[in-house]
Design an enzyme around this catalytic site. Structure first.
Site, PDB file in Angstrom:
ATOM      1  N   HIS A  20       0.872  -1.182   0.000  1.00 46.08           N
ATOM      2  CA  HIS A  20       0.000   0.000   0.000  1.00 46.08           C
ATOM      3  C   HIS A  20       0.906   1.228   0.000  1.00 46.08           C
ATOM      4  O   HIS A  20       1.773   1.366   0.874  1.00 46.08           O
ATOM      5  CB  HIS A  20      -0.870   0.019   1.255  1.00 46.08           C
ATOM      6  CG  HIS A  20      -1.799  -1.152   1.383  1.00 46.08           C
ATOM      7  ND1 HIS A  20      -3.059  -1.160   0.842  1.00 46.08           N
ATOM      8  CD2 HIS A  20      -1.636  -2.363   1.982  1.00 46.08           C
ATOM      9  CE1 HIS A  20      -3.654  -2.320   1.118  1.00 46.08           C
ATOM     10  NE2 HIS A  20      -2.803  -3.073   1.810  1.00 46.08           N
ATOM     11  N   GLU A 204      -9.208 -11.558   6.681  1.00 48.75           N
ATOM     12  CA  GLU A 204      -8.088 -10.930   7.397  1.00 48.75           C
ATOM     13  C   GLU A 204      -8.340 -10.987   8.901  1.00 48.75           C
ATOM     14  O   GLU A 204      -7.425 -10.947   9.713  1.00 48.75           O
ATOM     15  CB  GLU A 204      -8.004  -9.479   6.913  1.00 48.75           C
ATOM     16  CG  GLU A 204      -6.763  -8.745   7.273  1.00 48.75           C
ATOM     17  CD  GLU A 204      -6.761  -7.339   6.683  1.00 48.75           C
ATOM     18  OE1 GLU A 204      -7.693  -6.976   5.925  1.00 48.75           O
ATOM     19  OE2 GLU A 204      -5.825  -6.598   7.001  1.00 48.75           O
TER      20      GLU A 204
END
Ligand code: 5GP
Length: 348
Positions: A20, A204
Site C-alpha cells: 500500500h 483478514e
C-alpha cells in the site's frame, strides 16, 4: 540480523505484490513530509510501529495520520518515487503498488489526478533507469460502500486504457471490520469483466467466512492475507477447497500480521499451512513504512522461522513471477533475469 544473510536476501531478486503506497513511506520520506507541514504537529512515532504490537484498529489510525501528511500532488509524487526507489534498492525487480484514490479539497487534489500522479512517478522512475518494473492497482476502500466502489472501478477502467497497461487491476482493502463484501460485488464483477485483475483482502479477521465464500466465487486472481481461511483458525474446508481449486495465490505479510496482532507470533503464521501444501504463496511487506520492515527482511524472517534453505527461497521468489499481473512478455523477461542472477550468485 546476521550481515551475511542480510546481504543474501537484499541481493536475492524479489517480487513485491502487496504494498500500500501510503503504508510504505520510509522514515526518511516521513521526515521530509513532516518538515513540509510543521503546523500539523505530527511526530515520527505517530506514523510507524517500531516495536511492540497494536490492534488492527490502532494500525488504521496510523493511516489517518499519514493521509494528513500526504495530501497534494507534490506529496504523492515524492512519496511514490521514494517508495519505488527504496524497493529497487532492496532488490525488488517487479513491484505492484496499490493505493486508494483520494480527493482533498484543501489542495485541489482529485481522485483522477491522484492516480495520474502515481503513474507519473512510475514513468519518472523508468526514465531515470531505476532497475525495477512497476505496475499499479487502484484500491477500493471497503468502508466507503457501493457507490464509491463503482466510481473507483470506472476511474480504474479509464486509467487502464490511458496508461498503456500500467494500471493492471483492483485491490479491495480498508478496515475489514467495516462493511460487507456483498455490497461491493457489482463493482468487483464489473472490474473483472473489463479485464482488470482482482487482488482482494480476504478473511483478514475471523468472522468473515460468509463474505469470503461469496467473494471466492468471483473468483479473485489473488488473495491478500487470507489469515482465517483454513479450518484450524475458524475458517472452513470449503473456503480452502475454493482457493486450492482455483489455485489462487496468497499474498502473505508476516510482520504486518504479527504487529497488527492477527497472528500470535511468526511461527504460527499461516505461511506454513499454505507453503506445506505447495500452494502458491508470495511473501510481501503490506506497509513497509508503518511496520518498519523491508521485503528482504520478510524473506529472511520466513527462512529463519520455517527453516527454509537458500535454494527454497530462490524458488519462492522466482515462483512469485507467475503470480504477478504482468503481461506474459514481462514475466518471461523477469524469469531470465532470475536465471542470470542465480548463475552469477552461484559463481561468487
Ligand atoms: P493508501 O491506499 O492510502 O496508499 O494506503 C493506506 C490504505 O491501505 C489504508 O487506509 C487501508 O485502506 C489500506 N491498508 C493498508 N494496510 C492494510 C491492511 O493491512 N489491511 C487492510 N485491510 N487494508 C490496509
Amino acid at each position: 540480523m546476521d550481515c551475511e544473510a542480510d546481504a543474501f536476501y537484499r541481493q536475492l531478486p524479489k517480487v513485491e505484490l502487496h504494498a500500500h503506497l501510503n503504508g510504505s513511506v520510509s522514515v526518511q520520506t516521513m521526515e521530509k513530509l513532516i518538515c513540509r507541514k510543521p503546523d500539523l504537529n505530527i511526530e515520527p512515532s505517530m506514523t510507524a510501529i517500531h516495536s511492540g504490537r497494536r490492534t488492527l484498529d490502532q494500525c488504521f489510525q496510523v493511516f489517518k495520520v499519514i493521509h494528513q501528511l500526504v495530501d497534494s500532488e507534490e506529496d504523492i509524487l515524492m512519496v511514490a518515487k521514494d517508495v519505488i526507489k527504496e524497493f529497487a534498492a532492496d532488490g525488488v525487480k517487479y513491484l505492484e503498488l496499490r493505493s486508494t484514490p483520494r480527493e482533498e479539497t484543501n489542495t485541489g487534489l482529485t481522485k483522477r489526478r491522484y492516480v495520474e500522479t502515481v503513474i507519473e512517478a512510475i514513468r519518472q522512475c523508468k526514465n531515470e533507469e531505476v532497475d525495477i518494473d512497476v505496475r499499479f492497482l487502484v484500491a477500493v476502500d471497503r468502508r466507503n460502500g457501493t457507490d464509491v466502489a463503482m466510481e473507483t472501478v470506472k476511474l480504474a477502467e479509464d486509467m487502464m486504457l490511458a496508461t498503456d497497461g500500467l494500471v493492471v487491476g483492483l485491490d479491495l482493502s480498508g478496515d475489514p471490520t467495516v462493511g460487507h463484501g456483498r455490497d461491493l460485488l457489482p463493482a468487483l464483477e464489473r472490474a473483472k469483466n473489463s479485464g482488470m485483475k482482482l487482488a482482494l483482502h480476504l478473511s483478514e479477521v475471523p468472522s468473515q467466512c460468509e463474505e469470503s465464500e461469496l467473494l471466492l466465487n468471483l473468483p479473485p486472481h489473488r488473495i491478500g492475507h487470507g489469515t482465517f481461511l483454513h479450518p484450524e483458525v475458524g475458517g472452513s474446508q470449503s473456503l480452502v477447497d475454493k482457493v486450492v481449486k482455483n489455485s489462487i495465490p496468497l499474498e502473505l505479510c508476516l510482520t504486518s500480521n504479527v504487529k497488527g496482532q492477527t497472528v500470535p507470533c511468526y511461527s504460527k503464521h499461516h505461511f506454513q499451512y499454505w507453503y506445506q501444501r505447495g500452494h502458491p504463496v508470495v511473501i510481501c511487506t503490506d506497509d513497509k513504512g508503518v511496520f518498519c520492515t523491508e521485503l528482504s527482511q520478510e524473506y529472511q524472517l520466513a527462512a529463519s522461522t520455517f527453516g527454509l534453505a537458500p535454494e527454497a527461497m530462490w524458488r519462492l521468489s522466482q515462483q512469485a513471477i507467475d503470480c504477478t499481473f504482468a503481461p506474459e512478455g514481462l514475466k518471461q523477461q523477469l524469469k531470465q533475469t532470475w536465471t542470470q542472477l542465480q548463475r552469477q550468485a552461484l559463481r561468487e
